[in-house]
Design a protein around this motif. Structure first.
Motif, PDB file in Angstrom:
ATOM      1  N   VAL A 162       0.868  -1.178   0.000  1.00 23.14           N
ATOM      2  CA  VAL A 162       0.000   0.000   0.000  1.00 23.14           C
ATOM      3  C   VAL A 162       0.902   1.224   0.000  1.00 23.14           C
ATOM      4  CG1 VAL A 162      -1.840   1.276   1.126  1.00 23.14           C
ATOM      5  CG2 VAL A 162      -1.793  -1.219   1.326  1.00 23.14           C
ATOM      6  N   LYS A 163       0.844   2.011  -1.061  1.00 21.72           N
ATOM      7  CA  LYS A 163       1.697   3.203  -1.144  1.00 21.72           C
ATOM      8  C   LYS A 163       1.251   4.248  -0.105  1.00 21.72           C
ATOM      9  CE  LYS A 163       3.983   1.751  -4.813  1.00 21.72           C
ATOM     10  NZ  LYS A 163       3.955   2.444  -6.110  1.00 21.72           N
ATOM     11  N   PRO A 164       2.166   5.053   0.404  1.00 25.10           N
ATOM     12  CA  PRO A 164       1.804   6.064   1.400  1.00 25.10           C
ATOM     13  C   PRO A 164       0.980   7.194   0.806  1.00 25.10           C
ATOM     14  CG  PRO A 164       4.090   6.300   0.780  1.00 25.10           C
ATOM     15  CD  PRO A 164       3.598   5.037   0.117  1.00 25.10           C
ATOM     16  N   GLY A 165       0.270   7.865   1.685  1.00 27.35           N
ATOM     17  CA  GLY A 165      -0.560   8.982   1.262  1.00 27.35           C
ATOM     18  C   GLY A 165      -0.013  10.314   1.734  1.00 27.35           C
ATOM     19  N   VAL A 166      -0.556  11.367   1.177  1.00 27.51           N
ATOM     20  CA  VAL A 166      -0.215  12.733   1.560  1.00 27.51           C
ATOM     21  C   VAL A 166      -1.521  13.471   1.812  1.00 27.51           C
ATOM     22  CG1 VAL A 166      -0.128  13.497  -0.857  1.00 27.51           C
ATOM     23  CG2 VAL A 166       1.078  14.805   0.882  1.00 27.51           C
ATOM     24  N   ASP A 167      -1.509  14.344   2.785  1.00 30.06           N
ATOM     25  CA  ASP A 167      -2.722  15.086   3.130  1.00 30.06           C
ATOM     26  C   ASP A 167      -2.980  16.131   2.051  1.00 30.06           C
ATOM     27  OD1 ASP A 167      -4.721  16.712   4.232  1.00 30.06           O
ATOM     28  OD2 ASP A 167      -4.073  16.276   6.275  1.00 30.06           O
ATOM     29  N   THR A 168      -3.868  15.824   1.146  1.00 25.90           N
ATOM     30  CA  THR A 168      -4.123  16.715   0.011  1.00 25.90           C
ATOM     31  C   THR A 168      -4.983  17.917   0.394  1.00 25.90           C
ATOM     32  OG1 THR A 168      -5.984  15.307  -0.663  1.00 25.90           O
ATOM     33  CG2 THR A 168      -3.844  14.907  -1.716  1.00 25.90           C
ATOM     34  N   GLU A 169      -5.384  17.996   1.667  1.00 25.81           N
ATOM     35  CA  GLU A 169      -6.066  19.195   2.150  1.00 25.81           C
ATOM     36  C   GLU A 169      -5.078  20.185   2.756  1.00 25.81           C
ATOM     37  OE1 GLU A 169      -9.293  18.190   4.696  1.00 25.81           O
ATOM     38  OE2 GLU A 169     -10.393  17.108   3.129  1.00 25.81           O
ATOM     39  N   ILE A 170      -3.958  19.694   3.243  1.00 27.08           N
ATOM     40  CA  ILE A 170      -2.873  20.579   3.715  1.00 27.08           C
ATOM     41  C   ILE A 170      -1.979  20.954   2.537  1.00 27.08           C
ATOM     42  CG2 ILE A 170      -0.787  20.722   5.140  1.00 27.08           C
ATOM     43  CD1 ILE A 170      -2.148  18.931   7.181  1.00 27.08           C
ATOM     44  N   PHE A 171      -1.597  19.967   1.764  1.00 24.83           N
ATOM     45  CA  PHE A 171      -0.700  20.191   0.628  1.00 24.83           C
ATOM     46  C   PHE A 171      -1.543  20.463  -0.614  1.00 24.83           C
ATOM     47  CE2 PHE A 171       1.735  17.851   3.740  1.00 24.83           C
ATOM     48  CZ  PHE A 171       2.907  18.597   3.794  1.00 24.83           C
ATOM     49  N   GLY A 330       2.258  20.942 -13.052  1.00 23.64           N
ATOM     50  CA  GLY A 330       1.645  21.043 -11.733  1.00 23.64           C
ATOM     51  C   GLY A 330       0.246  20.457 -11.706  1.00 23.64           C
ATOM     52  N   ARG A 331      -0.520  20.698 -12.754  1.00 20.35           N
ATOM     53  CA  ARG A 331      -1.876  20.138 -12.829  1.00 20.35           C
ATOM     54  C   ARG A 331      -1.825  18.610 -12.908  1.00 20.35           C
ATOM     55  NH1 ARG A 331      -2.785  25.007 -15.738  1.00 20.35           N
ATOM     56  NH2 ARG A 331      -2.136  24.070 -17.724  1.00 20.35           N
ATOM     57  N   VAL A 332      -0.905  18.100 -13.712  1.00 24.49           N
ATOM     58  CA  VAL A 332      -0.754  16.647 -13.840  1.00 24.49           C
ATOM     59  C   VAL A 332      -0.342  16.030 -12.504  1.00 24.49           C
ATOM     60  CG1 VAL A 332       0.614  14.815 -14.932  1.00 24.49           C
ATOM     61  CG2 VAL A 332      -0.257  16.723 -16.303  1.00 24.49           C
ATOM     62  N   ASN A 333       0.631  16.645 -11.859  1.00 28.64           N
ATOM     63  CA  ASN A 333       1.127  16.123 -10.590  1.00 28.64           C
ATOM     64  C   ASN A 333       0.048  16.141  -9.515  1.00 28.64           C
ATOM     65  OD1 ASN A 333       3.661  15.592 -11.596  1.00 28.64           O
ATOM     66  ND2 ASN A 333       4.578  17.472 -10.830  1.00 28.64           N
ATOM     67  N   ARG A 334      -0.670  17.249  -9.419  1.00 29.88           N
ATOM     68  CA  ARG A 334      -1.729  17.360  -8.417  1.00 29.88           C
ATOM     69  C   ARG A 334      -2.801  16.283  -8.644  1.00 29.88           C
ATOM     70  NH1 ARG A 334      -3.527  18.872  -3.352  1.00 29.88           N
ATOM     71  NH2 ARG A 334      -5.791  19.092  -3.436  1.00 29.88           N
ATOM     72  N   ALA A 335      -3.211  16.103  -9.864  1.00 27.94           N
ATOM     73  CA  ALA A 335      -4.253  15.119 -10.170  1.00 27.94           C
ATOM     74  C   ALA A 335      -3.798  13.710  -9.792  1.00 27.94           C
ATOM     75  CB  ALA A 335      -4.624  15.187 -11.645  1.00 27.94           C
ATOM     76  N   ARG A 336      -2.536  13.395 -10.047  1.00 28.96           N
ATOM     77  CA  ARG A 336      -2.047  12.054  -9.716  1.00 28.96           C
ATOM     78  C   ARG A 336      -1.973  11.845  -8.212  1.00 28.96           C
ATOM     79  NH1 ARG A 336       2.801   9.088  -9.174  1.00 28.96           N
ATOM     80  NH2 ARG A 336       4.128  10.907  -9.420  1.00 28.96           N
ATOM     81  N   MET A 337      -1.575  12.879  -7.459  1.00 28.07           N
ATOM     82  CA  MET A 337      -1.526  12.743  -5.997  1.00 28.07           C
ATOM     83  C   MET A 337      -2.921  12.515  -5.426  1.00 28.07           C
ATOM     84  SD  MET A 337       1.645  12.783  -5.229  1.00 28.07           S
ATOM     85  CE  MET A 337       1.920  12.024  -6.838  1.00 28.07           C
ATOM     86  N   VAL A 338      -3.906  13.237  -5.933  1.00 27.66           N
ATOM     87  CA  VAL A 338      -5.272  13.059  -5.445  1.00 27.66           C
ATOM     88  C   VAL A 338      -5.784  11.662  -5.791  1.00 27.66           C
ATOM     89  CG1 VAL A 338      -7.659  13.853  -5.719  1.00 27.66           C
ATOM     90  CG2 VAL A 338      -5.810  15.529  -5.503  1.00 27.66           C
ATOM     91  N   ALA A 339      -5.467  11.179  -6.988  1.00 27.60           N
ATOM     92  CA  ALA A 339      -5.959   9.881  -7.432  1.00 27.60           C
ATOM     93  C   ALA A 339      -5.247   8.713  -6.746  1.00 27.60           C
ATOM     94  CB  ALA A 339      -5.806   9.757  -8.947  1.00 27.60           C
ATOM     95  N   ASP A 340      -3.912   8.823  -6.557  1.00 31.15           N
ATOM     96  CA  ASP A 340      -3.125   7.665  -6.130  1.00 31.15           C
ATOM     97  C   ASP A 340      -2.519   7.775  -4.740  1.00 31.15           C
ATOM     98  OD1 ASP A 340      -3.635   6.684  -8.649  1.00 31.15           O
ATOM     99  OD2 ASP A 340      -1.689   7.268  -9.476  1.00 31.15           O
TER     100      ASP A 340
END
Length: 363
Positions: A162-171, A330-340
């Motif tokens: 399970v890959k780690p997550g990042v708080d996409t509401e803070i970041f 930046g748009r590509v990166n953000r979308a991938r972080m939210v998705a994965d």
């Protein structure tokens, strides 16, 4: 039903990482033996360590936690720790066998991506590794960790990734991306993370973009090099020190590009790099050196370059000179972080990994 977990910390456990993720799993109550008070909804048992020397850091710390024997194994459903070779993992393996009653299940969280990790050959790390071969769950944070476990003879049925997550509401990205050529470095100020290489590369960048600047957050043995650069106004370097998650996010929102320059050591190579995920969640492109398995975090259109100051500088200039290209990446990166890599989603997946084992054991 609430899952009761005992977490046995390393002496140098970093905040808002593995222990925090365990505490964020659904229906999980975590008690942690730890030197420092952990972040999160966690019952803290302040702990000290027997630590003859401080030669190694993190999983390689020559350190045993005190007080584990005072915990009742029948009070917990799980005992969990970080990395197979850590001496606290060996303690956890032994501790759970001390009960004549209902034995807690054991989980080991691992990032290890070196198939032939040399530390495994050194007592007492070898004994710690062997002691957890019957761990019920080996929770891998990167795909390469599964390969590493299989190469070392571990049972595939006990392994889950399970890959780690990042708080996409803070970041989150800045409302308006900066137009200033600011490069951010957020990582330990140590040789293996390459702040020295980044400082060298920035001087090359400034031949083309004189106004380019570097902001550095972190601490470590190479801090003196950063302080010396920051003291020279012609270098355009700012040292931000150690920051909490919100401070890191704010720094990233003020930058145009994120960079590090990791290089392998005799017992370590880059595994994933949470800072890459945080920067991408903030909508930044990444420039970093190819090291270990950081390609699991840094995908196109970001740049993985050789460990060379000129190569690092050329990639940085290419992003700094093209705001539209930065914005699209930046748009590509953000979308991938939210998705994965969204934190809530990923801790839910971690919880399901534990639940799968519990069902198999009729718990």
């Amino acid at each position: 039903m609430t899952r009761r977990m005992l977490w046995v910390s390393l002496p140098d456990q970093r905040p808002r990482r593995e222990l925090y993720w365990m505490s964020r799993m659904p229906d999980t109550a975590v008690t942690a033996l730890a030197r420092d008070e952990p972040v999160g909804d966690i019952t803290w048992v302040p702990s000290t360590y027997r630590r003859p020397i401080k030669r190694f850091i993190e999983a390689g710390a020559l350190a045993w936690v005190r007080g584990l024997d005072q915990q009742d194994p029948t009070s917990y459903d799980w005992v969990t720790s970080l990395e197979l070779c850590s001496l606290v993992t060996g303690q956890a393996s032994k501790w759970r066998r001390t009960t004549s009653g209902r034995r807690p299940l054991q989980a080991v969280v691992t990032w290890e991506n070196l198939p032939n990790q040399p530390i495994y050959k050194v007592p007492p790390y070898k004994q710690a590794l062997e002691s957890c071969r019957d761990a019920d769950l080996l929770l891998c944070m990167v795909d390469a960790a599964r390969d590493h476990l299989l190469d070392n003879g571990f049972d595939d049925d006990r392994i889950q990734v399970v890959k780690p997550g990042v708080d996409t509401e803070i970041f989150t990205p800045a409302a308006e991306p900066t137009s200033d050529p600011v490069v951010a470095f957020i990582s330990p100020l140590a040789p293996n993370k390459g702040i020295d290489r980044v400082l060298e590369a920035m001087q090359i960048v400034q031949r083309t973009i004189p106004e380019a600047s570097l902001v550095v957050a972190g601490r470590g043995p190479l801090r003196d090099q950063v302080e010396a650069a920051a003291a020279d106004p012609t270098r355009r370097v700012r040292l931000a020190g150690s920051l909490d998650a919100h401070g890191v996010a704010e720094l990233l929102r003020g930058a145009a590009v994120f960079t590090t320059a990791p290089r392998p050591t005799w017992k370590w190579t880059e595994q994933l790099g949470l800072a890459y995920l945080e920067a991408q969640a903030c909508g930044l492109p990444i420039v970093t050196t190819r090291c270990g398995t950081n390609d699991e975090a840094v995908e196109a259109p970001n740049d993985l370059v050789e460990d060379d100051a000129e190569a690092l500088a050329a990639a940085l200039v290419a992003w700094l000179e093209h705001p539209a290209r930065r914005a699209e990446a930046g748009r590509v990166n953000r979308a991938r972080m939210v998705a994965d890599h969204d934190l809530v989603t990923q801790v839910g997946r971690m919880g399901e990994a534990f639940a799968t084992v519990e069902r198999a054991h009729g718990r």
